[in-house]
Design a protein around this motif. Structure first.
Motif, PDB file in Angstrom:
ATOM      1  N   ARG A 185       0.857  -1.059  -0.007  1.00 52.67           N
ATOM      2  CA  ARG A 185       0.064  -0.094   0.075  1.00 52.67           C
ATOM      3  C   ARG A 185       1.062   1.412  -0.031  1.00 52.67           C
ATOM      4  O   ARG A 185       2.161   1.213   0.182  1.00 52.67           O
ATOM      5  CB  ARG A 185      -1.090   0.032   1.193  1.00 52.67           C
ATOM      6  CG  ARG A 185      -2.016  -0.999   1.056  1.00 52.67           C
ATOM      7  CD  ARG A 185      -2.825  -1.147   2.535  1.00 52.67           C
ATOM      8  NE  ARG A 185      -3.749  -1.977   2.321  1.00 52.67           N
ATOM      9  CZ  ARG A 185      -4.085  -3.319   2.262  1.00 52.67           C
ATOM     10  NH1 ARG A 185      -2.860  -3.931   2.429  1.00 52.67           N
ATOM     11  NH2 ARG A 185      -5.106  -4.032   2.177  1.00 52.67           N
ATOM     12  N   LEU A 186       0.343   2.354  -0.186  1.00 45.30           N
ATOM     13  CA  LEU A 186       1.061   3.882  -0.043  1.00 45.30           C
ATOM     14  C   LEU A 186       0.223   4.482   1.218  1.00 45.30           C
ATOM     15  O   LEU A 186      -0.851   4.065   1.710  1.00 45.30           O
ATOM     16  CB  LEU A 186       0.762   4.339  -1.250  1.00 45.30           C
ATOM     17  CG  LEU A 186       1.159   3.767  -2.654  1.00 45.30           C
ATOM     18  CD1 LEU A 186       0.784   4.517  -3.978  1.00 45.30           C
ATOM     19  CD2 LEU A 186       2.696   3.640  -2.526  1.00 45.30           C
ATOM     20  N   VAL A 187       1.116   5.460   1.469  1.00 43.40           N
ATOM     21  CA  VAL A 187       0.952   6.039   2.769  1.00 43.40           C
ATOM     22  C   VAL A 187      -0.682   6.799   2.826  1.00 43.40           C
ATOM     23  O   VAL A 187      -1.434   6.619   4.027  1.00 43.40           O
ATOM     24  CB  VAL A 187       1.603   7.078   3.295  1.00 43.40           C
ATOM     25  CG1 VAL A 187       3.245   6.429   3.397  1.00 43.40           C
ATOM     26  CG2 VAL A 187       2.042   8.184   2.034  1.00 43.40           C
ATOM     27  N   PHE A 188      -0.860   7.133   1.896  1.00 39.38           N
ATOM     28  CA  PHE A 188      -2.329   7.848   1.734  1.00 39.38           C
ATOM     29  C   PHE A 188      -3.546   6.770   1.822  1.00 39.38           C
ATOM     30  O   PHE A 188      -4.769   7.224   2.035  1.00 39.38           O
ATOM     31  CB  PHE A 188      -2.680   8.836   0.683  1.00 39.38           C
ATOM     32  CG  PHE A 188      -2.337   8.360  -0.763  1.00 39.38           C
ATOM     33  CD1 PHE A 188      -2.989   7.421  -1.128  1.00 39.38           C
ATOM     34  CD2 PHE A 188      -1.128   8.888  -1.381  1.00 39.38           C
ATOM     35  CE1 PHE A 188      -2.740   6.965  -2.584  1.00 39.38           C
ATOM     36  CE2 PHE A 188      -1.068   8.066  -2.564  1.00 39.38           C
ATOM     37  CZ  PHE A 188      -1.738   7.245  -3.210  1.00 39.38           C
ATOM     38  N   GLU A 189      -3.129   5.687   1.554  1.00 44.29           N
ATOM     39  CA  GLU A 189      -4.190   4.347   1.655  1.00 44.29           C
ATOM     40  C   GLU A 189      -3.930   3.955   2.977  1.00 44.29           C
ATOM     41  O   GLU A 189      -5.360   3.231   3.438  1.00 44.29           O
ATOM     42  CB  GLU A 189      -3.726   3.373   0.673  1.00 44.29           C
ATOM     43  CG  GLU A 189      -3.941   3.580  -0.645  1.00 44.29           C
ATOM     44  CD  GLU A 189      -3.353   2.623  -1.761  1.00 44.29           C
ATOM     45  OE1 GLU A 189      -4.292   2.005  -2.395  1.00 44.29           O
ATOM     46  OE2 GLU A 189      -2.180   2.174  -1.637  1.00 44.29           O
ATOM     47  N   ILE A 190      -3.075   3.915   3.830  1.00 40.45           N
ATOM     48  CA  ILE A 190      -3.024   3.598   5.387  1.00 40.45           C
ATOM     49  C   ILE A 190      -3.863   4.783   6.210  1.00 40.45           C
ATOM     50  O   ILE A 190      -4.341   4.504   7.107  1.00 40.45           O
ATOM     51  CB  ILE A 190      -1.519   3.381   5.532  1.00 40.45           C
ATOM     52  CG1 ILE A 190      -1.046   2.310   4.687  1.00 40.45           C
ATOM     53  CG2 ILE A 190      -1.561   3.171   7.339  1.00 40.45           C
ATOM     54  CD1 ILE A 190       0.515   2.155   4.961  1.00 40.45           C
ATOM     55  N   ASP A 191      -3.295   6.036   5.826  1.00 37.27           N
ATOM     56  CA  ASP A 191      -3.951   7.136   6.730  1.00 37.27           C
ATOM     57  C   ASP A 191      -4.019   8.254   5.753  1.00 37.27           C
ATOM     58  O   ASP A 191      -2.747   9.062   5.616  1.00 37.27           O
ATOM     59  CB  ASP A 191      -3.095   7.407   7.885  1.00 37.27           C
ATOM     60  CG  ASP A 191      -3.763   8.343   8.938  1.00 37.27           C
ATOM     61  OD1 ASP A 191      -4.493   8.889   8.524  1.00 37.27           O
ATOM     62  OD2 ASP A 191      -3.154   8.461  10.075  1.00 37.27           O
ATOM     63  N   GLU A 192      -5.159   8.356   5.397  1.00 34.96           N
ATOM     64  CA  GLU A 192      -5.489   9.749   4.316  1.00 34.96           C
ATOM     65  C   GLU A 192      -5.084  10.980   4.856  1.00 34.96           C
ATOM     66  O   GLU A 192      -4.573  12.033   4.500  1.00 34.96           O
ATOM     67  CB  GLU A 192      -6.749   9.601   3.805  1.00 34.96           C
ATOM     68  CG  GLU A 192      -7.136  10.555   2.690  1.00 34.96           C
ATOM     69  CD  GLU A 192      -8.311  10.355   1.947  1.00 34.96           C
ATOM     70  OE1 GLU A 192      -8.600  11.292   0.994  1.00 34.96           O
ATOM     71  OE2 GLU A 192      -9.045   9.382   2.446  1.00 34.96           O
ATOM     72  N   ASP A 193      -5.284  11.057   6.295  1.00 27.41           N
ATOM     73  CA  ASP A 193      -5.130  12.384   6.959  1.00 27.41           C
ATOM     74  C   ASP A 193      -3.891  12.742   7.561  1.00 27.41           C
ATOM     75  O   ASP A 193      -3.651  13.526   8.426  1.00 27.41           O
ATOM     76  CB  ASP A 193      -6.302  12.531   7.935  1.00 27.41           C
ATOM     77  CG  ASP A 193      -7.564  12.613   7.257  1.00 27.41           C
ATOM     78  OD1 ASP A 193      -7.697  12.969   6.246  1.00 27.41           O
ATOM     79  OD2 ASP A 193      -8.500  11.878   7.888  1.00 27.41           O
ATOM     80  N   SER A 194      -2.928  11.995   7.358  1.00 29.15           N
ATOM     81  CA  SER A 194      -1.602  11.973   7.939  1.00 29.15           C
ATOM     82  C   SER A 194      -0.763  12.968   7.431  1.00 29.15           C
ATOM     83  O   SER A 194      -0.826  13.484   6.407  1.00 29.15           O
ATOM     84  CB  SER A 194      -0.847  10.554   7.883  1.00 29.15           C
ATOM     85  OG  SER A 194      -0.625  10.131   6.677  1.00 29.15           O
TER      86      SER A 194
END
Length: 212
Positions: A185-194
């Motif tokens: 996955r990519l970071v925005f798929e893990i936490d979109e608001d990070s």
């Protein structure tokens, strides 16, 4: 646009940046293909892990670790909006081919007294490529940095005086970037608001604005 992420120094985050740049553009509806030009095949491994996890494909990933890249990438670019090349470390022939294929070269560097100066080989190759491609654009991109640390600021200031210049957008040293490849996955798929997602979005937007 064909963007190549290149540095002969290993471990600077070429694959992480290439995957997230491709993913950010694909998320905006762009047609993107990532070319894995590294014989280690890390981007291909990420794509396979994504498929094993049953996660839908965001963009295509193909392996093309050969020095005919400058002839093959423009052909592939006809069918997409962007090509992102995850470049090889320490393979001069492959680097030359990627440079000749690219419209823009991104040179990842970490905030270190030595990292900016460890890019001498790629800068030499960049100069050679500009003999044939004088319009070839290039930028340093600071990766794995703490924006408020003295060393990050000093590295940015040092690179700001050089050609190529450094991107304003930086990517921080965050655990989620290390976790993303293992999950496919990519970071925005893990936490979109990070903060990591915000950094990726700013990075992709700035790169898009440099289009030659």
């Amino acid at each position: 646009m064909i963007v190549a992420l290149l540095n002969q120094k290993g471990g600077v985050g070429k694959t992480t940046l290439a995957l997230h740049l491709a993913g950010a553009w694909a998320r905006l509806g762009k047609r993107v293909t990532l070319i894995d030009a590294d014989p280690q095949g890390s981007s291909l491994d990420w794509s396979e892990q994504r498929a094993r996890q049953g996660v839908s494909r965001l963009f295509g990933v193909i392996g093309l670790a050969r020095d005919t890249l400058h002839r093959e990438a423009p052909e592939l670019a006809r069918d997409v909006d962007h090509i992102v090349i995850d470049g090889p470390p320490r393979v001069a022939g492959l680097m030359r081919s990627a440079l000749l294929a690219a419209d823009l070269v991104l040179i990842p560097a970490q905030p270190s007294p030595f990292d900016g100066w460890a890019s001498g080989e790629i800068l030499k190759l960049l100069g050679e490529a500009r003999i044939f491609r004088p319009q070839l654009a290039a930028r340093f991109v600071l990766n794995r940095c703490g924006a408020r640390t003295v060393i990050a600021r000093e590295t940015a200031e040092a690179l700001a005086e050089h050609d190529p210049p450094v991107l304003r957008a930086t990517i921080g040293q965050r655990v989620v970037f290390a976790d993303a490849p293992q999950s496919g996955r990519l970071v925005f798929e893990i936490d979109e608001d990070s903060l990591a997602s915000d950094e990726v979005a700013a990075f992709a937007a700035e790169v898009a604005r440099i289009a030659p």
